[in-house]
Design a protein around this motif. Structure first.
Motif, PDB file in Angstrom:
ATOM      1  N   VAL A  12       2.867  -4.048   9.300  1.00 38.23           N
ATOM      2  CA  VAL A  12       2.815  -2.660   9.753  1.00 38.23           C
ATOM      3  C   VAL A  12       1.588  -1.980   9.168  1.00 38.23           C
ATOM      4  O   VAL A  12       1.100  -2.350   8.100  1.00 38.23           O
ATOM      5  CB  VAL A  12       4.091  -1.852   9.388  1.00 38.23           C
ATOM      6  N   ARG A  13       1.098  -1.002   9.903  1.00 34.64           N
ATOM      7  CA  ARG A  13      -0.034  -0.191   9.447  1.00 34.64           C
ATOM      8  C   ARG A  13       0.246   1.258   9.836  1.00 34.64           C
ATOM      9  O   ARG A  13       0.496   1.557  11.014  1.00 34.64           O
ATOM     10  CB  ARG A  13      -1.325  -0.651  10.091  1.00 34.64           C
ATOM     11  N   ILE A  14       0.216   2.135   8.869  1.00 37.84           N
ATOM     12  CA  ILE A  14       0.515   3.542   9.110  1.00 37.84           C
ATOM     13  C   ILE A  14      -0.590   4.161   9.944  1.00 37.84           C
ATOM     14  O   ILE A  14      -1.772   4.040   9.633  1.00 37.84           O
ATOM     15  CB  ILE A  14       0.702   4.295   7.777  1.00 37.84           C
ATOM     16  N   ALA A  15      -0.196   4.828  11.033  1.00 38.64           N
ATOM     17  CA  ALA A  15      -1.150   5.479  11.926  1.00 38.64           C
ATOM     18  C   ALA A  15      -1.214   6.979  11.678  1.00 38.64           C
ATOM     19  O   ALA A  15      -2.288   7.571  11.726  1.00 38.64           O
ATOM     20  CB  ALA A  15      -0.780   5.219  13.382  1.00 38.64           C
ATOM     21  N   HIS A  16      -0.053   7.599  11.420  1.00 39.19           N
ATOM     22  CA  HIS A  16      -0.017   9.042  11.218  1.00 39.19           C
ATOM     23  C   HIS A  16       1.216   9.409  10.409  1.00 39.19           C
ATOM     24  O   HIS A  16       2.298   8.883  10.649  1.00 39.19           O
ATOM     25  CB  HIS A  16      -0.006   9.791  12.557  1.00 39.19           C
ATOM     26  N   LEU A  17       1.026  10.320   9.469  1.00 42.10           N
ATOM     27  CA  LEU A  17       2.115  10.756   8.600  1.00 42.10           C
ATOM     28  C   LEU A  17       2.135  12.262   8.568  1.00 42.10           C
ATOM     29  O   LEU A  17       1.097  12.908   8.399  1.00 42.10           O
ATOM     30  CB  LEU A  17       1.887  10.203   7.183  1.00 42.10           C
ATOM     31  N   GLU A  18       3.317  12.839   8.759  1.00 45.17           N
ATOM     32  CA  GLU A  18       3.485  14.282   8.623  1.00 45.17           C
ATOM     33  C   GLU A  18       4.840  14.544   7.974  1.00 45.17           C
ATOM     34  O   GLU A  18       5.588  13.612   7.673  1.00 45.17           O
ATOM     35  CB  GLU A  18       3.335  14.992   9.957  1.00 45.17           C
ATOM     36  N   SER A  49       7.788  15.582   8.980  1.00 43.18           N
ATOM     37  CA  SER A  49       9.029  15.136   9.615  1.00 43.18           C
ATOM     38  C   SER A  49       8.959  13.732  10.214  1.00 43.18           C
ATOM     39  O   SER A  49       9.996  13.090  10.376  1.00 43.18           O
ATOM     40  CB  SER A  49       9.433  16.114  10.722  1.00 43.18           C
ATOM     41  N   TYR A  50       7.756  13.264  10.575  1.00 46.11           N
ATOM     42  CA  TYR A  50       7.644  11.997  11.279  1.00 46.11           C
ATOM     43  C   TYR A  50       6.564  11.102  10.683  1.00 46.11           C
ATOM     44  O   TYR A  50       5.579  11.570  10.133  1.00 46.11           O
ATOM     45  CB  TYR A  50       7.344  12.224  12.774  1.00 46.11           C
ATOM     46  N   LEU A  51       6.782   9.801  10.867  1.00 41.91           N
ATOM     47  CA  LEU A  51       5.817   8.771  10.490  1.00 41.91           C
ATOM     48  C   LEU A  51       5.610   7.895  11.717  1.00 41.91           C
ATOM     49  O   LEU A  51       6.585   7.469  12.345  1.00 41.91           O
ATOM     50  CB  LEU A  51       6.372   7.913   9.343  1.00 41.91           C
ATOM     51  N   SER A  52       4.366   7.635  12.063  1.00 41.56           N
ATOM     52  CA  SER A  52       4.047   6.714  13.153  1.00 41.56           C
ATOM     53  C   SER A  52       3.267   5.537  12.595  1.00 41.56           C
ATOM     54  O   SER A  52       2.426   5.711  11.707  1.00 41.56           O
ATOM     55  CB  SER A  52       3.218   7.413  14.238  1.00 41.56           C
ATOM     56  N   ALA A  53       3.563   4.340  13.111  1.00 44.64           N
ATOM     57  CA  ALA A  53       2.910   3.135  12.600  1.00 44.64           C
ATOM     58  C   ALA A  53       2.758   2.098  13.700  1.00 44.64           C
ATOM     59  O   ALA A  53       3.530   2.061  14.660  1.00 44.64           O
ATOM     60  CB  ALA A  53       3.732   2.551  11.447  1.00 44.64           C
ATOM     61  N   TYR A  54       1.743   1.244  13.533  1.00 44.89           N
ATOM     62  CA  TYR A  54       1.567   0.069  14.380  1.00 44.89           C
ATOM     63  C   TYR A  54       2.428  -1.042  13.794  1.00 44.89           C
ATOM     64  O   TYR A  54       2.567  -1.156  12.579  1.00 44.89           O
ATOM     65  CB  TYR A  54       0.109  -0.383  14.388  1.00 44.89           C
ATOM     66  N   SER A  76       7.715   3.134  22.093  1.00 36.37           N
ATOM     67  CA  SER A  76       6.372   2.710  21.682  1.00 36.37           C
ATOM     68  C   SER A  76       5.369   3.848  21.813  1.00 36.37           C
ATOM     69  O   SER A  76       4.623   3.939  22.789  1.00 36.37           O
ATOM     70  CB  SER A  76       5.918   1.499  22.503  1.00 36.37           C
ATOM     71  N   PHE A  77       5.363   4.724  20.800  1.00 33.38           N
ATOM     72  CA  PHE A  77       4.434   5.850  20.811  1.00 33.38           C
ATOM     73  C   PHE A  77       4.114   6.271  19.385  1.00 33.38           C
ATOM     74  O   PHE A  77       4.856   6.001  18.454  1.00 33.38           O
ATOM     75  CB  PHE A  77       5.018   7.043  21.591  1.00 33.38           C
ATOM     76  N   LEU A  78       2.963   6.926  19.250  1.00 31.89           N
ATOM     77  CA  LEU A  78       2.528   7.538  17.996  1.00 31.89           C
ATOM     78  C   LEU A  78       2.554   9.045  18.209  1.00 31.89           C
ATOM     79  O   LEU A  78       2.115   9.519  19.253  1.00 31.89           O
ATOM     80  CB  LEU A  78       1.105   7.091  17.637  1.00 31.89           C
ATOM     81  N   TYR A  79       3.048   9.775  17.214  1.00 34.21           N
ATOM     82  CA  TYR A  79       3.204  11.220  17.366  1.00 34.21           C
ATOM     83  C   TYR A  79       2.386  11.950  16.312  1.00 34.21           C
ATOM     84  O   TYR A  79       2.457  11.623  15.131  1.00 34.21           O
ATOM     85  CB  TYR A  79       4.680  11.593  17.229  1.00 34.21           C
ATOM     86  N   ASP A  80       1.611  12.940  16.752  1.00 32.19           N
ATOM     87  CA  ASP A  80       0.803  13.768  15.862  1.00 32.19           C
ATOM     88  C   ASP A  80       0.966  15.218  16.298  1.00 32.19           C
ATOM     89  O   ASP A  80       0.325  15.666  17.241  1.00 32.19           O
ATOM     90  CB  ASP A  80      -0.664  13.323  15.929  1.00 32.19           C
ATOM     91  N   SER A  81       1.847  15.948  15.621  1.00 31.19           N
ATOM     92  CA  SER A  81       2.133  17.324  16.035  1.00 31.19           C
ATOM     93  C   SER A  81       0.942  18.242  15.804  1.00 31.19           C
ATOM     94  O   SER A  81       0.731  19.187  16.559  1.00 31.19           O
ATOM     95  CB  SER A  81       3.363  17.872  15.314  1.00 31.19           C
ATOM     96  N   ALA A  82       0.133  17.982  14.783  1.00 29.75           N
ATOM     97  CA  ALA A  82      -1.006  18.854  14.481  1.00 29.75           C
ATOM     98  C   ALA A  82      -2.037  18.839  15.610  1.00 29.75           C
ATOM     99  O   ALA A  82      -2.565  19.881  15.982  1.00 29.75           O
ATOM    100  CB  ALA A  82      -1.652  18.454  13.156  1.00 29.75           C
ATOM    101  N   GLU A 122       0.846  -1.189   0.000  1.00 30.51           N
ATOM    102  CA  GLU A 122       0.000   0.000   0.000  1.00 30.51           C
ATOM    103  C   GLU A 122       0.879   1.236   0.000  1.00 30.51           C
ATOM    104  O   GLU A 122       2.080   1.164   0.281  1.00 30.51           O
ATOM    105  CB  GLU A 122      -0.969   0.019   1.189  1.00 30.51           C
ATOM    106  N   GLN A 123       0.273   2.373  -0.291  1.00 32.48           N
ATOM    107  CA  GLN A 123       0.994   3.638  -0.236  1.00 32.48           C
ATOM    108  C   GLN A 123       0.103   4.678   0.422  1.00 32.48           C
ATOM    109  O   GLN A 123      -1.065   4.816   0.093  1.00 32.48           O
ATOM    110  CB  GLN A 123       1.387   4.102  -1.644  1.00 32.48           C
ATOM    111  N   VAL A 124       0.674   5.414   1.381  1.00 34.01           N
ATOM    112  CA  VAL A 124      -0.006   6.517   2.050  1.00 34.01           C
ATOM    113  C   VAL A 124       0.899   7.727   1.863  1.00 34.01           C
ATOM    114  O   VAL A 124       2.011   7.765   2.399  1.00 34.01           O
ATOM    115  CB  VAL A 124      -0.229   6.224   3.552  1.00 34.01           C
ATOM    116  N   GLY A 125       0.446   8.710   1.083  1.00 37.41           N
ATOM    117  CA  GLY A 125       1.300   9.838   0.748  1.00 37.41           C
ATOM    118  C   GLY A 125       2.532   9.331   0.046  1.00 37.41           C
ATOM    119  O   GLY A 125       2.433   8.550  -0.899  1.00 37.41           O
TER     120      GLY A 125
END
Length: 177
Positions: A60-66, A68-73, A142-148, A8-11
């Motif tokens: 893996v599954r993408i949780a958040h993309l920005e 500077s950072y990518l967070s995934a399960y 073990s964390f997910l980051y979402d700056s927005a 898959e592709q996200v962004g």
């Protein structure tokens, strides 16, 4: 098992899969920078499991993309012929500029990272006491980051008796950017 290639592709992040005899592993590639954030190749530990006649999967599954950072399960399953598979679920955050998985104190000022982890630890302990669940733990990676949204979500790791589960504990950053 799925076939090797792009899943898959996200962004501009591509989830790739590599399969071989007795294993399939997902990885993460940043098409913008060309960096391999999480290689599909088996790690040394994963190779040893497969060599010992185990079936192994890493998903893996993408949780958040920005920017500077990518967070995934991340999920791991290993089956070596017992009554059931051994499972582990966690999450992680990668710095898209370096391609490295990072700890929270590399994303935020160390004092703020420590304060957020402390607040999350208190919330997790209260939840565990209320529900009677076994002792889950938090760690630096073990964390997910979402700056927005100014939110950090810790993925509490399960003890062996309930391996394959996580508890998410979200905390909001205070003030500032």
């Amino acid at each position: 098992m799925p076939s090797s290639g792009q899943r898959e592709q996200v962004g501009d992040i591509i989830v790739t899969t590599q399969c071989g005899p007795h294993y399939c592993t997902d990885g993460l590639r940043d098409s913008r920078s060309g960096l391999e954030l999480l290689p599909t190749a088996l790690t040394v530990e994963e190779s040893e499991l497969v060599a010992a006649s185990a079936e192994f999967e890493r998903a893996v599954r993408i949780a958040h993309l920005e920017e500077s950072y990518l967070s995934a399960y991340k999920g791991f399953t290993e089956f070596s012929g017992g009554a059931h598979a051994n499972n582990e679920l966690t999450c992680g955050t990668w710095d898209r500029r370096t391609g490295r998985e990072v700890g929270l104190s590399e994303v935020l000022p160390p004092a703020e990272a420590s304060a957020l982890k402390q607040r999350a630890t208190v919330a997790l302990q209260e939840f565990l006491e209320e529900t009677g669940r076994p002792r889950y733990t938090l760690d630096e990676l073990s964390f997910l980051y979402d700056s927005a949204s100014r939110r950090v979500t810790f993925c509490a790791l399960a003890p062996m008796v309930v391996a394959g589960t996580i508890i998410e504990v979200s905390v909001e950053r205070e003030g500032g950017p």
